[in-house]
Design a protein around this motif. Structure first.
Motif, PDB file in Angstrom:
ATOM      1  N   ASP A   1       0.859  -1.189   0.000  1.00 28.64           N
ATOM      2  CA  ASP A   1       0.000   0.000   0.000  1.00 28.64           C
ATOM      3  C   ASP A   1       0.891   1.233   0.000  1.00 28.64           C
ATOM      4  OD1 ASP A   1      -1.756   2.075   0.462  1.00 28.64           O
ATOM      5  OD2 ASP A   1      -2.898   1.018   1.992  1.00 28.64           O
TER       6      ASP A   1
ATOM      7  N   SER B   1       0.386   4.324   0.307  1.00 24.41           N
ATOM      8  CA  SER B   1       0.101   5.467   1.190  1.00 24.41           C
ATOM      9  C   SER B   1       0.060   5.085   2.663  1.00 24.41           C
ATOM     10  CB  SER B   1      -1.242   6.107   0.802  1.00 24.41           C
ATOM     11  OG  SER B   1      -2.297   5.170   0.950  1.00 24.41           O
ATOM     12  N   SER B   2       0.310   3.826   2.992  1.00 24.91           N
ATOM     13  CA  SER B   2       0.208   3.407   4.392  1.00 24.91           C
ATOM     14  C   SER B   2       1.535   3.559   5.122  1.00 24.91           C
ATOM     15  CB  SER B   2      -0.236   1.941   4.476  1.00 24.91           C
ATOM     16  OG  SER B   2       0.786   1.087   4.023  1.00 24.91           O
TER      17      SER B   2
ATOM     18  N   GLY C   1      -1.461   6.324   8.900  1.00 23.67           N
ATOM     19  CA  GLY C   1      -2.062   7.215   7.915  1.00 23.67           C
ATOM     20  C   GLY C   1      -1.614   8.656   7.989  1.00 23.67           C
TER      21      GLY C   1
ATOM     22  N   ARG D   1       1.410   9.700   7.564  1.00 24.74           N
ATOM     23  CA  ARG D   1       2.442   9.919   6.544  1.00 24.74           C
ATOM     24  C   ARG D   1       2.495   8.684   5.664  1.00 24.74           C
ATOM     25  NH1 ARG D   1       8.846   9.725   7.727  1.00 24.74           N
ATOM     26  NH2 ARG D   1       8.090   7.805   8.693  1.00 24.74           N
ATOM     27  N   GLY D   2       2.451   8.851   4.377  1.00 25.56           N
ATOM     28  CA  GLY D   2       2.497   7.723   3.471  1.00 25.56           C
ATOM     29  C   GLY D   2       3.918   7.307   3.146  1.00 25.56           C
TER      30      GLY D   2
ATOM     31  N   THR E   1       4.787   6.756   0.203  1.00 28.66           N
ATOM     32  CA  THR E   1       5.030   7.615  -0.946  1.00 28.66           C
ATOM     33  C   THR E   1       3.894   8.630  -1.036  1.00 28.66           C
ATOM     34  OG1 THR E   1       3.726   6.387  -2.576  1.00 28.66           O
ATOM     35  CG2 THR E   1       5.963   5.595  -2.147  1.00 28.66           C
ATOM     36  N   ASP E   2       3.940   9.486  -2.061  1.00 25.94           N
ATOM     37  CA  ASP E   2       2.875  10.469  -2.272  1.00 25.94           C
ATOM     38  C   ASP E   2       1.791   9.932  -3.207  1.00 25.94           C
ATOM     39  OD1 ASP E   2       4.588  10.402  -4.416  1.00 25.94           O
ATOM     40  OD2 ASP E   2       4.679  12.568  -4.687  1.00 25.94           O
ATOM     41  N   LEU E   3       1.810   8.618  -3.458  1.00 23.62           N
ATOM     42  CA  LEU E   3       0.768   7.988  -4.272  1.00 23.62           C
ATOM     43  C   LEU E   3      -0.227   7.253  -3.385  1.00 23.62           C
ATOM     44  CD1 LEU E   3       2.910   6.418  -7.160  1.00 23.62           C
ATOM     45  CD2 LEU E   3       1.634   8.570  -7.198  1.00 23.62           C
ATOM     46  N   ASP E   4      -1.421   7.005  -3.909  1.00 25.20           N
ATOM     47  CA  ASP E   4      -2.435   6.204  -3.227  1.00 25.20           C
ATOM     48  C   ASP E   4      -2.628   4.894  -3.978  1.00 25.20           C
ATOM     49  OD1 ASP E   4      -3.082   8.101  -1.209  1.00 25.20           O
ATOM     50  OD2 ASP E   4      -4.281   9.221  -2.663  1.00 25.20           O
TER      51      ASP E   4
ATOM     52  N   ALA F   1       7.480   8.576  -7.857  1.00 23.40           N
ATOM     53  CA  ALA F   1       6.892   8.729  -6.517  1.00 23.40           C
ATOM     54  C   ALA F   1       7.943   9.221  -5.525  1.00 23.40           C
ATOM     55  CB  ALA F   1       6.312   7.402  -6.048  1.00 23.40           C
TER      56      ALA F   1
END
Length: 394
Positions: free
Chosen positions: A106, A108-109, A113, A115-116, A118-121, A135
């Motif tokens: 995941d 963004s996990s 929650g 801080r991810g 990466t900056d992707l979901d 990313a």
């Protein structure tokens, strides 16, 4: 983060500007089974040891305690700068089948929650390699690399532990046994990642070790190429870990550090365990025993004393010895005493005069500084190191 590219032969190290770079003295891992089919690891797990019989230092995600994990910047610093014997990295496939180096499926996990990673979901396999390579990892400016990019960077003398983290699904079974039917089905889920990862690794001279918490991942590597050394990652039960290790003839075992009997933390971190001595078993069965994840010098010293072969560590230099430092200081002090005894009385007098003059100058400077202060004293600024947070899993 701005980035510079530094060339080391055919390797390219992309790092943050201002990083300390250099081809440090690199302690290579001992003989181990590699892609050419040599099976030296099973001839004696002690061959995987570092210099002077100290445990091999395996940089967990590229020393994730100090560098942005699983990135080129981390790998470059851990190998070219910190002299890690081996690098541990995690792999997951992209949407287009590239082997990507990152830990969390995941994107963004992380940190509940807040801080991810990466900056992707979404999940890794929902993005192409090109998209993942853009990313931002842990807000560091580093991006997600491919396995090939990482291996391009790692010196040939440094081993690479490739952990199979996830295939293109979260529906996997870890830390447990599978029925024959389940095993056959799940091996096919892992097969595309395993085939591509082994293909990429076969093009490099580094010694390779594949590890996983998933029995099916170990099984499919054995099925594709039995010469590739594997390590099962223990969790929860020593007996289950040993059963899987023996069934697949694993060259190495990777238990958590609190599974090592005889240490102060045996059964005190991840759970209580059976009364089994993994160090003794590793020696009896000629398997390499690498423990995860070591975070302090105290843990490292205790585990080394217990006889483990490798430390999968978040930080470099954990085997620093305070006694060695004290001996060095005593030796330095004795050298100065010897030098002063051989000097003439005239030389001693000149030195004392110079010291008196220096002390007088320092006193005058201190008085001037005090006179210039408007308060009762000068302020002292203390630098507080930034802590890099990582999760507890391997």
């Amino acid at each position: 983060m701005s980035r510079d590219t530094h060339e080391f032969g055919r390797r390219s190290f992309v790092a943050g500007t201002g990083a300390l770079l250099g081809a440090a003295s690199l302690g290579g891992v001992g003989s181990a089974t590699t892609m050419n089919g040599t099976n030296a690891a099973r001839e004696g797990h002690r061959e995987w040891k570092g210099e002077d019989d100290d445990p091999t230092i395996i940089a967990h995600r590229g020393f994730a305690g100090v560098y942005p994990e699983n990135t080129l910047g981390a790998v470059g610093r851990a190998t070219w700068g910190d002299g890690a014997d081996m690098i541990e990295i995690d792999v997951i496939p992209s949407k287009d089948g590239e082997v990507m180096v990152l830990h969390d499926p995941d994107l963004s996990s992380r940190d509940d929650g807040t801080r991810g990673l990466t900056d992707l979901d979404g999940y890794v396999w929902e993005y192409t390699a090109e998209e993942l390579q853009e990313a931002n990892v842990l807000q560091s400016g580093e991006t997600v690399p491919t396995l090939a990019e990482v291996l391009d960077l790692v010196p040939d003398s440094v081993g690479v532990n490739i952990e199979f983290k996830n295939p293109d699904t979260t529906d996997i079974v870890t830390s447990g046994r599978l029925s024959d039917e389940e095993l056959t089905e799940r091996m096919e889920t892992w097969r595309p990642l395993a085939e591509e990862a082994l293909h990429v690794a076969s093009q490099y001279d580094n010694e390779i070790l594949v590890s996983s918490f998933a029995e099916a991942a170990i099984a499919v590597v054995r099925d594709i190429d039995h010469s590739v050394p594997v390590a099962y990652l223990f969790f929860g039960s020593i007996e289950t870990g040993l059963e899987i290790t023996r069934d697949y003839g694993c060259e190495a075992m990777h238990p958590p550090y609190d599974m090592i009997k005889g240490t102060p933390f045996f059964g005190d971190v991840y759970g209580s365990y059976e009364d089994i001595d993994l160090v003794e078993i590793a020696r009896e069965e000629d398997r390499t025993l690498n423990v995860w994840t070591v975070g302090t010098w105290y843990q490292a010293e205790q585990l080394a004393a217990a006889g483990v072969d490798g430390l999968i560590a978040d930080y470099p230099n954990l085997l620093w010895s305070g006694n060695d430092e004290m001996e060095w200081k005593r030796g330095d002090s004795e050298d100065h005493e010897d030098e002063s005894e051989t000097g003439t009385e005239e030389t001693k007098t000149e030195t004392e005069t110079e010291s008196d003059a220096d002390a007088e100058t320092a006193t005058e400077a201190a008085n001037e500084t005090t006179a210039a202060e408007t308060g009762t004293g000068t302020g002292t600024e203390t630098a507080v190191p930034t802590e890099t947070e990582t999760d507890d899993g391997n």
